[in-house]
Design a protein around this motif. Sequence first.
Motif, PDB file in Angstrom:
ATOM      1  N   ARG A 162       0.632  -1.139   0.252  1.00  0.00           N
ATOM      2  CA  ARG A 162      -0.232   0.618  -0.082  1.00  0.00           C
ATOM      3  C   ARG A 162       0.668   1.295  -0.184  1.00  0.00           C
ATOM      4  NH1 ARG A 162      -5.141   1.703   1.634  1.00  0.00           N
ATOM      5  NH2 ARG A 162      -5.619  -0.426   2.306  1.00  0.00           N
ATOM      6  N   ASN A 163       1.885   1.439   0.228  1.00  0.00           N
ATOM      7  CA  ASN A 163       2.802   2.287   0.930  1.00  0.00           C
ATOM      8  C   ASN A 163       3.455   2.946  -0.264  1.00  0.00           C
ATOM      9  OD1 ASN A 163       2.085   3.134   3.129  1.00  0.00           O
ATOM     10  ND2 ASN A 163       3.695   1.882   4.487  1.00  0.00           N
ATOM     11  N   THR A 164       4.235   1.763  -0.895  1.00  0.00           N
ATOM     12  CA  THR A 164       4.884   2.630  -1.915  1.00  0.00           C
ATOM     13  C   THR A 164       3.677   2.158  -3.461  1.00  0.00           C
ATOM     14  OG1 THR A 164       4.860  -0.113  -2.710  1.00  0.00           O
ATOM     15  CG2 THR A 164       6.848   0.641  -1.962  1.00  0.00           C
ATOM     16  N   ALA A 167       2.959   5.962  -2.863  1.00  0.00           N
ATOM     17  CA  ALA A 167       3.766   7.157  -2.677  1.00  0.00           C
ATOM     18  C   ALA A 167       4.258   6.752  -4.248  1.00  0.00           C
ATOM     19  CB  ALA A 167       5.103   6.788  -1.611  1.00  0.00           C
ATOM     20  N   THR A 169       1.862   6.582  -6.266  1.00  0.00           N
ATOM     21  CA  THR A 169       1.066   7.793  -7.879  1.00  0.00           C
ATOM     22  C   THR A 169       1.182   8.855  -7.044  1.00  0.00           C
ATOM     23  OG1 THR A 169      -0.295   6.611  -6.167  1.00  0.00           O
ATOM     24  CG2 THR A 169      -0.440   5.799  -8.005  1.00  0.00           C
ATOM     25  N   ALA A 170       0.710   9.316  -5.885  1.00  0.00           N
ATOM     26  CA  ALA A 170       0.675  11.077  -5.586  1.00  0.00           C
ATOM     27  C   ALA A 170       3.012  11.036  -5.056  1.00  0.00           C
ATOM     28  CB  ALA A 170      -0.168  11.192  -4.515  1.00  0.00           C
ATOM     29  N   GLY A 171       3.551  11.990  -4.933  1.00  0.00           N
ATOM     30  CA  GLY A 171       4.963  12.268  -4.273  1.00  0.00           C
ATOM     31  C   GLY A 171       3.945  12.844  -2.702  1.00  0.00           C
ATOM     32  N   THR A 172       2.990  11.989  -1.926  1.00  0.00           N
ATOM     33  CA  THR A 172       2.835  12.072  -1.128  1.00  0.00           C
ATOM     34  C   THR A 172       3.697  11.916  -0.123  1.00  0.00           C
ATOM     35  OG1 THR A 172       1.242  11.221   0.883  1.00  0.00           O
ATOM     36  CG2 THR A 172       2.221   9.817  -1.095  1.00  0.00           C
ATOM     37  N   GLN A 173       4.830  11.437   0.472  1.00  0.00           N
ATOM     38  CA  GLN A 173       5.487  11.213   1.484  1.00  0.00           C
ATOM     39  C   GLN A 173       7.177  12.692   0.872  1.00  0.00           C
ATOM     40  OE1 GLN A 173       3.310  10.820   3.419  1.00  0.00           O
ATOM     41  NE2 GLN A 173       2.852   8.906   1.917  1.00  0.00           N
ATOM     42  N   TRP A 175       9.753  12.018   1.340  1.00  0.00           N
ATOM     43  CA  TRP A 175      11.009  11.320   1.072  1.00  0.00           C
ATOM     44  C   TRP A 175      10.800  10.968  -0.226  1.00  0.00           C
ATOM     45  CZ3 TRP A 175       9.365  11.016   6.140  1.00  0.00           C
ATOM     46  CH2 TRP A 175       7.932  10.067   6.078  1.00  0.00           C
ATOM     47  N   THR A 176       9.455  11.070  -0.940  1.00  0.00           N
ATOM     48  CA  THR A 176       9.031  10.525  -2.096  1.00  0.00           C
ATOM     49  C   THR A 176       9.291  11.507  -3.346  1.00  0.00           C
ATOM     50  OG1 THR A 176       7.398  10.430  -1.994  1.00  0.00           O
ATOM     51  CG2 THR A 176       8.466   7.805  -1.712  1.00  0.00           C
ATOM     52  N   ARG A 207      14.780   3.689  -9.144  1.00  0.00           N
ATOM     53  CA  ARG A 207      13.339   3.883  -8.178  1.00  0.00           C
ATOM     54  C   ARG A 207      12.384   2.962  -8.070  1.00  0.00           C
ATOM     55  NH1 ARG A 207      13.312   7.235  -4.749  1.00  0.00           N
ATOM     56  NH2 ARG A 207      14.412   4.868  -3.735  1.00  0.00           N
ATOM     57  N   ASN A 209      10.496   3.354  -5.058  1.00  0.00           N
ATOM     58  CA  ASN A 209       9.901   3.363  -4.250  1.00  0.00           C
ATOM     59  C   ASN A 209       9.596   3.210  -3.022  1.00  0.00           C
ATOM     60  OD1 ASN A 209       8.883   5.852  -4.837  1.00  0.00           O
ATOM     61  ND2 ASN A 209       6.966   4.521  -6.155  1.00  0.00           N
ATOM     62  N   GLY A 210      11.508   2.092  -2.590  1.00  0.00           N
ATOM     63  CA  GLY A 210      11.139   1.257  -1.805  1.00  0.00           C
ATOM     64  C   GLY A 210      10.894  -0.101  -1.918  1.00  0.00           C
TER      65      GLY A 210
ATOM     66  N   GLY B 121      -2.384  11.317  -0.779  1.00  0.00           N
ATOM     67  CA  GLY B 121      -2.387  11.978  -1.771  1.00  0.00           C
ATOM     68  C   GLY B 121      -1.198  13.377  -2.257  1.00  0.00           C
ATOM     69  N   GLU B 122      -1.280  13.705  -2.758  1.00  0.00           N
ATOM     70  CA  GLU B 122      -0.386  14.735  -3.329  1.00  0.00           C
ATOM     71  C   GLU B 122      -0.900  16.337  -2.708  1.00  0.00           C
ATOM     72  OE1 GLU B 122       2.049  15.256  -5.860  1.00  0.00           O
ATOM     73  OE2 GLU B 122       0.989  14.590  -6.929  1.00  0.00           O
ATOM     74  N   ARG B 123       0.203  16.935  -1.528  1.00  0.00           N
ATOM     75  CA  ARG B 123       0.284  17.680  -0.773  1.00  0.00           C
ATOM     76  C   ARG B 123       1.209  18.076  -0.075  1.00  0.00           C
ATOM     77  NH1 ARG B 123       1.969  16.511   4.226  1.00  0.00           N
ATOM     78  NH2 ARG B 123       3.029  13.786   3.618  1.00  0.00           N
ATOM     79  N   MET B 151      17.687   5.919   2.864  1.00  0.00           N
ATOM     80  CA  MET B 151      15.803   6.466   2.277  1.00  0.00           C
ATOM     81  C   MET B 151      15.136   5.723   2.410  1.00  0.00           C
ATOM     82  SD  MET B 151      16.810  10.137   1.534  1.00  0.00           S
ATOM     83  CE  MET B 151      15.565  10.964   0.834  1.00  0.00           C
ATOM     84  N   ASP B 152      14.970   4.380   1.829  1.00  0.00           N
ATOM     85  CA  ASP B 152      14.215   3.376   2.153  1.00  0.00           C
ATOM     86  C   ASP B 152      13.967   3.407   3.112  1.00  0.00           C
ATOM     87  OD1 ASP B 152      14.227   4.200  -1.163  1.00  0.00           O
ATOM     88  OD2 ASP B 152      15.095   1.915  -1.397  1.00  0.00           O
ATOM     89  N   PHE B 155      11.236   5.476   4.751  1.00  0.00           N
ATOM     90  CA  PHE B 155      10.799   5.264   4.289  1.00  0.00           C
ATOM     91  C   PHE B 155       9.530   4.515   4.435  1.00  0.00           C
ATOM     92  CE2 PHE B 155       7.737   2.970   0.405  1.00  0.00           C
ATOM     93  CZ  PHE B 155       6.854   4.310   0.374  1.00  0.00           C
TER      94      PHE B 155
END
Lengths: 230, 230
Positions: A162-164, A167, A169-173, A175-176, A207, A209-210, B121-123, B151-152, B155
């Motif tokens: 879920r997290n990867t 991340a 689809t959205a540059g949500t975090q 570090w991503t 890359r 997303n980990g 989501g995007e933010r 980083m990974d 995350f």
Amino acid sequence: MGESRGAELLWGSRGKTARPQRLALTVDRIADAAIEVADAEGMAAVSMQHVAAQLEVTKMALYRHVASKAELVAVMIESAVGEPPDLTTVPGGWRPRLVRWADLMRAAWDRHPWLPAATTGERLTGPREVGWTESAVAALADTGLDGSERMDAVFLLSGHIRNTQSAATAGTQPWTAEKHLRDILRDHSHRFPALLEAEGSTNGSARDNGWSFGLERILDGLAVLIDSRR
Amino acid sequence: MGESRGAELLWGSRGKTARPQRLALTVDRIADAAIEVADAEGMAAVSMQHVAAQLEVTKMALYRHVASKAELVAVMIESAVGEPPDLTTVPGGWRPRLVRWADLMRAAWDRHPWLPAATTGERLTGPREVGWTESAVAALADTGLDGSERMDAVFLLSGHIRNTQSAATAGTQPWTAEKHLRDILRDHSHRFPALLEAEGSTNGSARDNGWSFGLERILDGLAVLIDSRR
DNA sequence: ACACCTTGTGTCCGCCGGACACACAAGTTA
DNA sequence: TAACTTGTGTGTCCGGCGGACACAAGGTGT
């Protein structure tokens, strides 16, 4: 929606104007249309109006087949995740089975990038989704882990997916946020020396997303526990 | 909102009726009010109208201080996560430092159960949030991991916090829907034998949504990698 | 005294999920 | 064949959402 039928009544063939031979509305057709919208424009674009327009009906027509938007989303999810896999044919014990499970699940979630957004918060859960969990828990049957440990392990693993995926689809975090983070580091590098240094000393790996990093770490961690039980 | 001022104009003291000595609106006061609403009623209850009502102003007054709801949410997050910790005083190397970091972060997220919902989501991302990442990446400085691995790893860890916390507030996942899952198993147990068996063979451990289990597995997995680099 | 600027208000818009009454074809029964 | 019921789509309405925009009324600088 639905233009006035005045002219049609005057000029049309009168007898069989209304309700032309249009495909009957069903839950499946609605779900497919909604998935189509979500795949193309994201979960935020999935509104009753939009889905109905896709099917060339009014939004209220949908409510003849689904009780609420939440129910529609639940049906979308069940359809999108697909049938849970049978891992019993995968040789090599729990670890290869979980790897296979994770790859399959990730593939499904890759085809439908809105799944992370759709599966957050309180919601309904369908049999296929439970089936995926069943499948992974079953893969841990002979590991010596007790019931709650097996559940926790599956939760850990699917949480990573879920997290990867979200991340991705959205540059949500922080570090991503790739570009965003780079901008911040350029302007405030003195405040984040460790991030700056980490940004610079990458080994040029792919890359993802980990994803694979996290997967290996989780499986290694499970292996440590499982081995200690033997 | 804001009743007609007709009677007041006729009967009131006319000179100084409007704008009584009310606290000035500031970004901080708005953010505090919004956090109050979110803590009490969840993220879904945070609307411009609701927050404005909390402050006894109209919703449009808020837009004099924040550009959009997204910006308000960003300010809420920055305020709620608090200052990132200094882990350099924690003895024992990377592992105790990450444990401390995870505990502190989890505590902050515990105080504000809406944080998972607000950070999907995007933010926009603020300096404090990046600071937390910085703090954890710095804790991995002497591990022999390269930049992207560090980083990974962070995350992976923070993703676990996010997952356990959002599972805590919403029975979002099949495996955490406690009661719901039990109902399903009662009615469809034949379809999910592994889940049924796992449900039965728990060792009566504390139910923390797999928080400590996942944390230990992740840290064990990281240890395997780090040791192999020495 | 006057103009400007800041800050809060009121009104309007389009979109959302959803309740409800209605239209109308098809099937059932008399 | 005529009347009734049932199932399915339509139109209208509601309250709430984020937000654009014009306006009012203070305080402040000249």
